[in-house]
Design a protein around this motif. Structure first.
Motif, PDB file in Angstrom:
ATOM      1  N   MET A  11     -11.216  -3.912  -1.774  1.00 46.92           N
ATOM      2  CA  MET A  11     -10.606  -2.586  -1.924  1.00 46.92           C
ATOM      3  C   MET A  11     -10.507  -1.899  -0.569  1.00 46.92           C
ATOM      4  O   MET A  11      -9.510  -1.236  -0.274  1.00 46.92           O
ATOM      5  CB  MET A  11     -11.391  -1.741  -2.928  1.00 46.92           C
TER       6      MET A  11
ATOM      7  N   THR B  28     -11.909   5.178  -3.401  1.00 48.17           N
ATOM      8  CA  THR B  28     -11.845   5.073  -4.861  1.00 48.17           C
ATOM      9  C   THR B  28     -13.198   4.590  -5.396  1.00 48.17           C
ATOM     10  O   THR B  28     -13.662   3.510  -5.043  1.00 48.17           O
ATOM     11  CB  THR B  28     -10.747   4.086  -5.287  1.00 48.17           C
TER      12      THR B  28
ATOM     13  N   SER C 245       0.831  -1.186   0.000  1.00 48.45           N
ATOM     14  CA  SER C 245       0.000   0.000   0.000  1.00 48.45           C
ATOM     15  C   SER C 245       0.878   1.253   0.000  1.00 48.45           C
ATOM     16  O   SER C 245       0.595   2.236  -0.687  1.00 48.45           O
ATOM     17  CB  SER C 245      -0.907  -0.061   1.225  1.00 48.45           C
TER      18      SER C 245
ATOM     19  N   GLN D 292      -4.992  -1.099  -6.681  1.00 46.39           N
ATOM     20  CA  GLN D 292      -4.007  -0.513  -5.786  1.00 46.39           C
ATOM     21  C   GLN D 292      -2.659  -0.320  -6.482  1.00 46.39           C
ATOM     22  O   GLN D 292      -2.098   0.768  -6.466  1.00 46.39           O
ATOM     23  CB  GLN D 292      -3.827  -1.418  -4.570  1.00 46.39           C
TER      24      GLN D 292
ATOM     25  N   ALA E  45       2.366   1.717  -3.479  1.00 47.88           N
ATOM     26  CA  ALA E  45       1.372   2.289  -4.395  1.00 47.88           C
ATOM     27  C   ALA E  45       1.198   3.775  -4.133  1.00 47.88           C
ATOM     28  O   ALA E  45       1.176   4.588  -5.064  1.00 47.88           O
ATOM     29  CB  ALA E  45       0.039   1.560  -4.226  1.00 47.88           C
ATOM     30  N   ASN E  46       1.112   4.120  -2.860  1.00 47.45           N
ATOM     31  CA  ASN E  46       0.924   5.513  -2.480  1.00 47.45           C
ATOM     32  C   ASN E  46       2.108   6.366  -2.937  1.00 47.45           C
ATOM     33  O   ASN E  46       1.934   7.463  -3.475  1.00 47.45           O
ATOM     34  CB  ASN E  46       0.744   5.568  -0.961  1.00 47.45           C
TER      35      ASN E  46
ATOM     36  N   ARG F 291      -7.591  -2.670   1.353  1.00 43.76           N
ATOM     37  CA  ARG F 291      -6.340  -2.113   0.821  1.00 43.76           C
ATOM     38  C   ARG F 291      -6.334  -0.586   0.842  1.00 43.76           C
ATOM     39  O   ARG F 291      -5.767   0.041  -0.040  1.00 43.76           O
ATOM     40  CB  ARG F 291      -6.143  -2.606  -0.617  1.00 43.76           C
ATOM     41  N   ASP F 292      -6.959  -0.007   1.825  1.00 37.61           N
ATOM     42  CA  ASP F 292      -7.012   1.461   1.956  1.00 37.61           C
ATOM     43  C   ASP F 292      -7.563   2.139   0.698  1.00 37.61           C
ATOM     44  O   ASP F 292      -7.102   3.203   0.318  1.00 37.61           O
ATOM     45  CB  ASP F 292      -5.614   2.068   2.237  1.00 37.61           C
ATOM     46  N   MET F 293      -8.513   1.526   0.018  1.00 31.18           N
ATOM     47  CA  MET F 293      -9.029   2.161  -1.196  1.00 31.18           C
ATOM     48  C   MET F 293     -10.528   2.420  -1.098  1.00 31.18           C
ATOM     49  O   MET F 293     -11.235   2.405  -2.092  1.00 31.18           O
ATOM     50  CB  MET F 293      -8.732   1.290  -2.417  1.00 31.18           C
TER      51      MET F 293
ATOM     52  N   GLN G 204      -6.281  -5.723  -6.025  1.00 30.74           N
ATOM     53  CA  GLN G 204      -4.823  -5.617  -6.057  1.00 30.74           C
ATOM     54  C   GLN G 204      -4.385  -4.746  -7.245  1.00 30.74           C
ATOM     55  O   GLN G 204      -3.544  -3.875  -7.107  1.00 30.74           O
ATOM     56  CB  GLN G 204      -4.208  -7.014  -6.175  1.00 30.74           C
TER      57      GLN G 204
END
Lengths: 329, 670
Positions: free
Chosen positions: B606, B614, A22, B579, A25-26, B609-611, B576
């Motif tokens: 999602m 989105t 993560s 991300q 990606a960030n 995965r901190d999304m 995945q």
């Protein structure tokens, strides 16, 4: 302007090194962002990444070649082998953008990825974004972020003209994939349009004679190494579709990486590469005029390559200097 | 009026309904009801896990079991599917492609177990892998091994099950993927050639028996709403196939050169708005394949009026069967010879189609045949292009569709007012039951026998021998669909398709709207700081990728950076990819009816995965009441076949991204 939510660069760098996907990606998103506060954050992030990793460890492999040479399929076949051996991999796949709309179809991911879910592989697709004949400037810092997290980093892109030089400036090992029965690669090599890669590959060896012929002609274009300790450029035949020659190619990459270490070339060439990209990025952010405010390009490059601090710290220092000059004006 | 008794009528075509759902038991009940209503053959629809060689408990099968067809995991499922249906008297069509050899093995294996002579079996397997690569997406293996399996099934049936039609070369899905009549003719016939060439090359059939093989090749075509042109297309098919079989394969007996075909009329043109209009569309499309005696279909199956809304119910299927029966038994159509022989108008059109098809076929031939033309991406590109032209014509109004881009005003339809919304729902319990049944079966079988049979399959796959005997042995020892698929995946590898979306950019269409969209995107990119990145993917096993591809191409054209992640993805893989790629939006397309389960899981993954922030949008065949549920899961917009205006969708997408970044939306594209 809406506010950008940006993380603390030091914490982010730490999470990247620990293998947090993560965070990777960030970080790539921040590097991708053109807003000034994001530029600031990514400069800090880059200089916070551990220098040992970026200068002495891992392996950056650049894979390039004409459209249709089968680069993505070859990368996919290589990844299959490396993942079996437990090597973690970061991939940057660069596709061209449309000059009309600015849009792009990033289709390499589809060709590269493995059929099953796999946390040891990380693919980021990137559009070339109008950098005619060159790599987008984000490629270099993105490659470094991946290098800080993964054992092996692949940068895959269509190779024409300027891109060849750019890709040589981000990779430890440059591999050129030639299309059988096409004279282009040979013409480029002979005329010097193309930088000499470290590894030459002729794909589609399943075609038989045309592939062998291309391999022979490429071999003839190469100048033999001056001494026995120099790297001797191999011309290697593979077939991505049939899976032949792939393991050997992975081995060649490993040999080249070992040779770089042995010849003490790994760190020095990474420093040079980083300096070249640092200047490219500064030029992009502040223009030629900005560079002249701190002494001009050539002076910069000299300072950079002879300096004792890490190239990323220098990048950060120069960036600050130029910004201070701007403010004075 | 003449006495109806004395008039000699032609025998009607076989009447079937493409059906199957939930479980072998539920489907068996449906089949027996349909046969009692006067249906004269069966057409088995398999669910997507079965079509792609997975067992019901595979992660990719989640949410797909029993949705678009019946799950068949082993011989006991097959036995239950045909309970109280005499195999020697039935004419069974199976829409199965990549695992044809396996489903054949289960059917033939069952017949042997019931003591029925294979020579008495009548039926058809679709067995056309080429169109799976091009449009339908339920492929498993690469083209080489797939064509070998096709040749094996043909060689086996010609010798052992002589009344079986082992392969139905499909032009149906080419039309669904956007093919023009000329492309449909050219690519389907080129596929027929590739199949026959492969059988010839296998050397299993002696030259004197080869004409028999040619005579067993049949086609499965599509008939669209331009029904006069479609009549001509089928006459062109008949002319060209006669010519090819005579010249290329030297078949002397004209009966063996006959273009034999079955039909499912077009589902592409069926609309979700004013769905009752689909009835007249279906009738007109059917006329195209039955009116001309010299090019009449041998078997017809009609879609149901509500297919664009969801899965049809038994009553909807009955309505479609009755359409066929009225035409065959009430009208006088079958009393006459060919109605069009000698018509200059028809002949002129036929000639034009024949000439166009010849030209396109020679293009394919010059690339080394259809398999090479697929591998190079040529055919997919041509089809995506044609499909794009069609959508643009609908957008511009050049192509009229009643209720879509003209005559849109309507009174509420009583047909869709019922408590079920006018469609069928598959009980989610069916998937769990099927998985339990599968596990119980595995526990009860003789494990050693099954493993030995699988080893035999693997060895045969690696050799040049015909796969069928080893496959039948697997069927009879209780091997499962997933085990069969995995064994051959190991030997043959898996296919990765060219996407066909790398077609050149087109600024045509409504230039003003496109310019407006581009400048909106540019402005948004400046505000956000990054190019707008979109992930387009298809979760689950549904391979109908046309919609997803059109969205991807259109989004590229207006300025998105589009990561097209293709088909057959688990929710985990999509999250995945979203991300890794750092996208601003995820677009999911699902046509199989498993949208609720799959999309919910994508959103959960999602979130892991901190999304969370989105936005996710969805498209496909999604019933209205499910739209609400999806919005409840967090989906920002749902697009169904009624949303044909791509510019409006793009404008919407930009606004959704803007809102997710705290920016003001622009509103409608004008």
């Amino acid at each position: 302007m809406i506010p950008l939510e940006l993380p603390d660069p030091l914490q982010l760098a730490e999470a990247i090194v620990q293998g947090n996907r993560s965070a990777v990606a960030n970080a790539l998103n921040i590097i991708d962002n053109k807003r000034p506060e994001a530029k600031e954050c990514s400069a800090q992030l880059l200089s916070a990444l551990p220098q040992k990793k970026l200068l002495e460890e891992g392996h950056l492999i650049g894979i390039t070649g004409p459209p249709g040479a089968g680069k993505s399929s070859l990368v996919s076949a290589l990844i299959h082998i490396w993942r079996k051996a437990g090597v973690s991999i970061g991939v940057l796949a660069v596709d061209p953008s449309s000059r009309i709309s600015g849009g792009a179809l990033l289709g390499d991911r589809l060709r590269i990825k493995l059929p099953q879910f796999d946390e040891g592989l990380f693919i980021r697709s990137l559009a070339s974004r109008g950098h005619l004949g060159g790599l987008a400037s984000e490629v270099w810092p993105m490659g470094l972020v991946l290098l800080a997290c993964f054992d092996l980093v692949i940068i895959e892109t269509i190779g024409v003209g300027q891109t060849e030089i750019d890709i040589a400036n981000v990779s430890d090992t440059v591999c050129y994939i030639a299309q059988p029965a096409s004279g282009d690669s040979i013409q480029y090599l002979k005329s010097g349009v193309m930088e000499i890669p470290d590894v030459l590959v002729v794909n589609k060896s399943d075609l038989g004679t045309p592939a062998k012929k291309t391999a022979r002609e490429l071999t003839r274009c190469l100048v033999p190494p001056e001494s026995q300790t120099d790297w001797s450029i191999p011309v290697h035949l593979v077939s991505a579709s049939e899976g032949s020659g792939i393991e050997k190619l992975a081995q060649i990459f490993e040999e080249h990486r070992a040779w770089l270490s042995q010849a003490n070339k790994l760190t020095s060439s990474r420093v040079e590469h980083q300096a070249a990209w640092g200047i490219k990025l500064l030029r992009e952010e502040f223009g030629r005029h900005g560079l002249e405010l701190v002494g001009g390009e050539t002076t910069l490059l000299q300072q950079w390559t002879s300096h004792v601090a890490s190239p990323l710290e220098i990048f950060e220092v120069f960036r600050k200097k130029i910004l201070t000059h701007w403010k004075k004006i | 009026m003449e006495n109806a008794q004395t008039i000699k009528k032609d025998r009607p075509w076989l009447m079937r309904t493409y059906s199957g759902h939930s479980s072998a038991k539920a489907s068996n009940e449906l089949y027996r009801t349909n046969l009692a209503k006067g249906q004269t053959g069966l057409s088995v629809a398999f669910d997507l896990p079965t079509q792609t060689g997975y067992d019901s408990d595979h992660p990719l099968a989640y949410g797909e079991v029993g949705k678009v067809g019946v799950p068949i995991s082993h011989i006991e499922d097959m036995d239950q599917l045909f309970e109280e249906i005499p195999l020697d008297k039935m004419n069974t069509s199976m829409t199965i492609n990549a695992p044809t050899a396996w489903l054949m093995a289960l059917y033939f294996g069952l017949a042997e177990r019931r003591g029925i002579d294979l020579k008495l079996l009548n039926g058809t397997t679709q067995n056309d892998i080429v169109k799976e690569y091009l449009s339908r997406g339920t492929y498993i293996f690469p083209p080489g091994p797939s064509m070998r399996l096709t040749a094996d099934t043909i060689n086996y049936t010609v010798k052992n099950v002589p009344k079986w039609n082992p392969t139905n070369v499909c032009s149906y899905h080419l039309q669904e993927a956007g093919a023009t009549p000329v492309q449909e003719l050219a690519y389907a016939l080129s596929t027929g050639i590739a199949v026959l060439d492969k059988v010839k090359e296998s050397g299993e059939i002696s030259p004197e028996d080869f004409p028999q093989v040619v005579g067993r090749i049949s086609y499965f075509v599509n008939a669209g709403i331009r029904f006069v042109e479609e009549i001509c297309k089928l006459r062109a098919f008949t002319e060209l196939w006669d010519e090819i079989t005579e010249k290329r394969y030297g078949v002397e007996d004209s009966k063996l050169r006959r273009f034999r075909y079955g039909v499912q009329v077009n589902s592409l043109g069926l609309t979700e708005t004013q769905p009752e209009n689909n009835v007249q569309r279906i009738v007109l499309e059917m006329l195209a394949v039955v009116l001309s005696k010299n090019a009449r279909a041998r078997a017809v199956q009609l879609p149901a009026w509500n297919e664009a809304m969801g899965l049809p119910r038994p009553w909807d299927q009955q309505w479609s069967l009755r359409i066929q029966q009225v035409l065959a038994y009430e009208t006088d159509l079958l009393e006459y010879g060919d109605l069009f022989d000698g018509s200059p108008v028809i002949q002129e059109k036929v000639d034009a189609l024949v000439a166009g098809a010849r030209e396109e076929m020679s293009k394919v031939e010059s690339q080394g045949g259809i398999i090479h033309a697929i591998e190079s991406g040529y055919i997919k590109r041509e089809l995506v292009n044609s499909h794009m032209q069609r959508l643009r014509a609908i957008e511009s109004g050049d192509l009229k569709i009643i209720g879509i881009n003209c005559f849109e005003e309507t009174t509420d339809s009583p047909l869709t007012q019922g408590s079920d919304g006018g469609i069928m729902k598959v009980d989610p319990q069916a998937e769990r039951d099927q998985i339990e049944r599968l596990r119980a079966h595995k526990a009860n079988r003789n494990q050693q026998e099954a493993e030995a049979a699988l080893k035999g399959l693997e060895d045969t796959a690696k050799s040049d021998n015909n796969i069928m005997p080893a496959a039948i042995r697997c069927a009879q020892t209780g091997v499962t669909t997933g085990e069969w698929g995995n064994c051959l995946r190991e030997v043959f590898g898996e296919f990765r398709p060219p996407t066909g979306i790398d077609i050149s950019i087109q600024a045509k269409g409504n230039a003003e709207k496109i310019e407006q969209l581009r400048s909106r995107i540019k402005e948004t990119v400046e505000a956000i700081g990054r190019p707008l990145k979109l992930l387009v993917g298809k979760p689950g096993l549904d391979g109908h990728s046309n919609g997803a591809e059109q969205i991807a191409v259109k989004a590229r054209d207006v300025g998105f950076e589009v990561v097209y992640d293709g088909i057959r993805l688990t929710p985990q893989q999509i999250a995945q990819a979203a991300q890794e790629e750092g996208v601003h939006m995820v677009g999911l397309s699902i046509l199989s009816g498993s949208h609720l389960e799959l999309i919910k899981t994508v959103i959960e993954e999602m979130g892991n995965r901190d999304m969370k922030s989105t936005p996710v949008i969805a498209g496909g065949i999604i019933p209205v009441e499910d739209e609400k549920l999806l919005e409840g899961f967090g989906v920002k917009a749902v697009y169904t076949p009624k949303n044909f205006d791509m510019n409006a969708i793009m404008g919407d997408m930009v606004d959704i991204i803007r809102k997710s970044h705290g920016l003001e939306p622009y509103g409608n594209v004008v």
